[in-house]
Write a protein that holds these residues in place. Structure first.
Motif, short mmCIF file in Angstrom:
data_model
loop_
_atom_site.label_atom_id
_atom_site.label_comp_id
_atom_site.label_asym_id
_atom_site.label_seq_id
_atom_site.Cartn_x
_atom_site.Cartn_y
_atom_site.Cartn_z
N VAL A 229 0.90 -1.11 -0.03
CA VAL A 229 0.16 0.06 -0.04
C VAL A 229 0.94 1.37 -0.03
O VAL A 229 1.88 1.25 0.72
N TYR A 230 0.48 2.27 -0.97
CA TYR A 230 1.40 3.36 -0.80
C TYR A 230 0.96 4.28 0.34
O TYR A 230 -0.26 4.27 0.65
N SER A 231 2.08 4.93 0.87
CA SER A 231 1.83 5.76 2.01
C SER A 231 0.90 6.95 1.83
O SER A 231 0.39 7.43 3.15
N ASP A 232 0.74 7.40 0.71
CA ASP A 232 -0.33 8.43 0.45
C ASP A 232 -1.84 8.01 1.02
O ASP A 232 -2.64 8.94 1.06
N LEU A 233 -2.07 6.85 1.17
CA LEU A 233 -3.39 6.30 1.69
C LEU A 233 -3.54 6.52 3.02
O LEU A 233 -4.74 6.16 3.68
N PHE A 234 -2.44 6.81 3.72
CA PHE A 234 -2.48 6.94 5.37
C PHE A 234 -2.13 8.43 5.63
O PHE A 234 -1.43 9.21 4.98
N GLU A 235 -2.61 8.83 6.76
CA GLU A 235 -2.46 10.37 7.34
C GLU A 235 -1.17 10.18 7.96
O GLU A 235 -0.63 9.20 8.35
N ILE A 236 -0.67 11.46 8.35
CA ILE A 236 0.44 11.60 9.11
C ILE A 236 0.11 10.90 10.49
O ILE A 236 -0.98 11.24 11.17
N GLY A 237 0.89 9.92 11.02
CA GLY A 237 0.64 9.45 12.31
C GLY A 237 0.15 7.93 12.06
O GLY A 237 0.37 7.20 13.14
N GLY A 238 0.08 7.54 10.84
CA GLY A 238 -0.15 6.07 10.45
C GLY A 238 -1.66 5.75 10.30
O GLY A 238 -1.92 4.90 9.85
N ALA A 239 -2.67 6.62 10.61
CA ALA A 239 -4.04 6.56 10.62
C ALA A 239 -4.55 6.58 9.18
O ALA A 239 -3.89 7.48 8.70
N ALA A 240 -5.62 5.88 8.69
CA ALA A 240 -5.84 5.86 7.52
C ALA A 240 -6.99 7.40 7.13
O ALA A 240 -7.50 7.87 8.21
N ARG A 241 -6.50 7.88 6.03
CA ARG A 241 -7.34 9.03 5.70
C ARG A 241 -8.78 8.84 5.51
O ARG A 241 -9.59 9.58 5.91
N ASP A 242 -9.15 7.71 5.07
CA ASP A 242 -10.36 7.23 4.79
C ASP A 242 -10.40 5.71 5.34
O ASP A 242 -10.41 4.96 4.30
N PRO A 243 -10.87 5.37 6.27
CA PRO A 243 -10.77 4.02 6.76
C PRO A 243 -11.62 2.98 5.96
O PRO A 243 -11.21 1.95 5.51
N ASP A 244 -12.74 3.48 5.53
CA ASP A 244 -13.59 2.69 4.43
C ASP A 244 -13.11 2.53 3.27
O ASP A 244 -13.20 1.38 2.78
N ALA A 245 -12.55 3.53 2.85
CA ALA A 245 -11.92 3.62 1.39
C ALA A 245 -10.84 2.41 1.55
O ALA A 245 -10.50 2.03 0.63
N LEU A 246 -9.73 2.83 2.54
CA LEU A 246 -8.78 1.95 2.62
C LEU A 246 -9.21 0.53 2.75
O LEU A 246 -8.53 -0.45 2.36
N ALA A 247 -10.09 0.28 3.63
CA ALA A 247 -10.68 -1.27 3.86
C ALA A 247 -11.13 -1.85 2.32
O ALA A 247 -10.98 -2.77 2.19
#
Length: 395
Positions: A229-247
């Motif tokens: 998974v490319y890092s841009d799908l995560f927020e700073i700090g390691g949390a998902a930007r959009d958890p449902d989209a990442l799932a």
């Protein structure tokens, strides 16, 4: 992505485990398939689920929901923001029918196997011709003079094996391996997707530097399978930007593994696919639709966010109207539209969104979808509700 007990910090197989994946823990053989909302949410329409303003509309049944998502029969609710309780989710029964709704096992695209048979047949013919040319050249008067393309086909098994090994080694030495302490949310999503698809081993998962690119992929080497998974799908700090989209995206990539798309023998059989115009790309598109079906089964509510991110990026995805863009799949016509889709390795976004919204049929592979009802044209622009921006200050 397979049946497995997601790890806690004290469970075996945590960071430091050198195995290709984590062996599945024994769990009760009960149904893990999500269930539709209970009757408290109102009457459920008949027929296949379709997308509505608030998400997918289920077919029928009972059960309960948590966090807007269905909770499996006989399973305890998943702690929000935490791990599964000890024992993990129950394993889905192998005999459960496949379909396009999120309440069963994900279906393979109807064109995938027929196209796979044709492509494997063409690849086998190409291998045979390459061997015959090589043997004929060896006994010719001019000596062994062979085209590099012939040599590439003859040594395809070695080429594929080397490519897969180098790809896997690159992730192992450069990527950040997801674990309960590194990108724990992504790690949990991989565990859940693997359990949702009834996989015997959870694939490894890595995060690599995206540099602004929104992407993810799945591959393997030997008996090992992994997701990147490319890092841009995560927020700073390691949390998902959009958890449902990442799932959804992780479910899509784990779905490639669950459907066998990352197998060495399958990739060897598809070696000639890039050289088969339209035919090869159509097979790859059908595989992407199959992976989308897995992502939809894993997290149906994440499909709009995932497609919006692919369309406009991680910052402007909120400006994308999922239904408005999906409606254009039936409007945009012409030979060049057909040709762009036919030569593409992934379904064009408007067709892909249409397929994720209309779950009554498989995604359109060759011909644009036709609307069941007339789609009204857009009439004007929405009113501007924000004040105009101030002019820039002179330097």
């Amino acid at each position: 992505m397979r049946p497995h007990e997601p790890h806690t910090r004290d469970s075996p197989g945590a960071p430091g485990d050198s195995g290709a994946g984590v062996p599945a823990a024994p769990v009760p053989a009960s149904s893990w398939a999500p269930v539709p909302p209970s009757s408290a949410t109102g009457p459920v329409p008949s027929g296949a689920p379709v997308w509505g303003p608030t998400g997918p509309v289920p077919e029928a049944g009972g059960g309960h929901r948590q966090g807007g998502l269905p909770v499996p029969y006989g399973a305890a609710p998943v702690p929000q923001g935490g791990w599964y309780p000890p024992g993990g989710p129950p394993v889905p029964p192998q005999g459960q029918p496949r379909g396009l709704s999120p309440y069963g096992r994900p279906a393979r695209h109807v064109w995938e196997i027929p196209l796979l048979v044709i492509v494997i047949g063409c690849t086998a013919i190409a291998y045979l011709l390459a061997v015959l040319i090589l043997v004929g050249s060896a006994f010719s008067e001019e000596g062994l003079i062979v085209s590099p393309y012939v040599l590439l086909l003859v040594f395809a098994p070695v080429v594929v094996w080397l490519g897969r090994g180098l790809n896997y080694a690159t992730q192992r030495i450069n990527g950040v391996k997801m674990s309960p302490t590194q990108f724990p949310e992504g790690y949990r999503l991989v565990q859940e997707a693997a359990a949702r698809f009834g996989m015997a081993t959870v694939p490894d998962a890595y995060v690599v530097l995206g540099n602004g690119q929104i992407n993810a992929f799945a591959s393997g080497h030997g008996f090992r399978r992994f997701v990147v998974v490319y890092s841009d799908l995560f927020e700073i700090g390691g949390a998902a930007r959009d958890p449902d989209a990442l799932a959804f995206i992780i479910g899509h990539e784990v779905g490639h593994i669950a459907a066998g798309h990352t197998s060495y023998w399958r990739q060897l059989g598809m070696f000639a696919a890039p050289s088969l115009p339209i035919l090869g790309s159509s097979l790859i598109r059908s595989q992407e639709y199959t992976a989308d079906n897995h992502g939809f089964c894993n997290r149906p509510g994440g499909a709009p966010g995932a497609m919006a991110t692919l369309a406009a990026g991680k910052y402007l995805n909120s400006q994308v109207g999922f239904d408005e863009m999906a409606d254009r799949a039936a409007r945009e016509k012409g030979g060049f539209v057909w040709l762009v889709n036919a030569l593409s390795s992934h379904p064009v976004l408007t067709w892909r969104m249409w397929a994720l919204r209309d779950r009554s049929r498989h995604g359109p592979l060759f011909w644009r979808p036709s609307a069941r009802h007339r789609i009204p044209p857009t009439t004007g622009y929405p009113p501007i509700t924000v004040p105009p921006a101030t002019p820039p200050k002179p330097v």
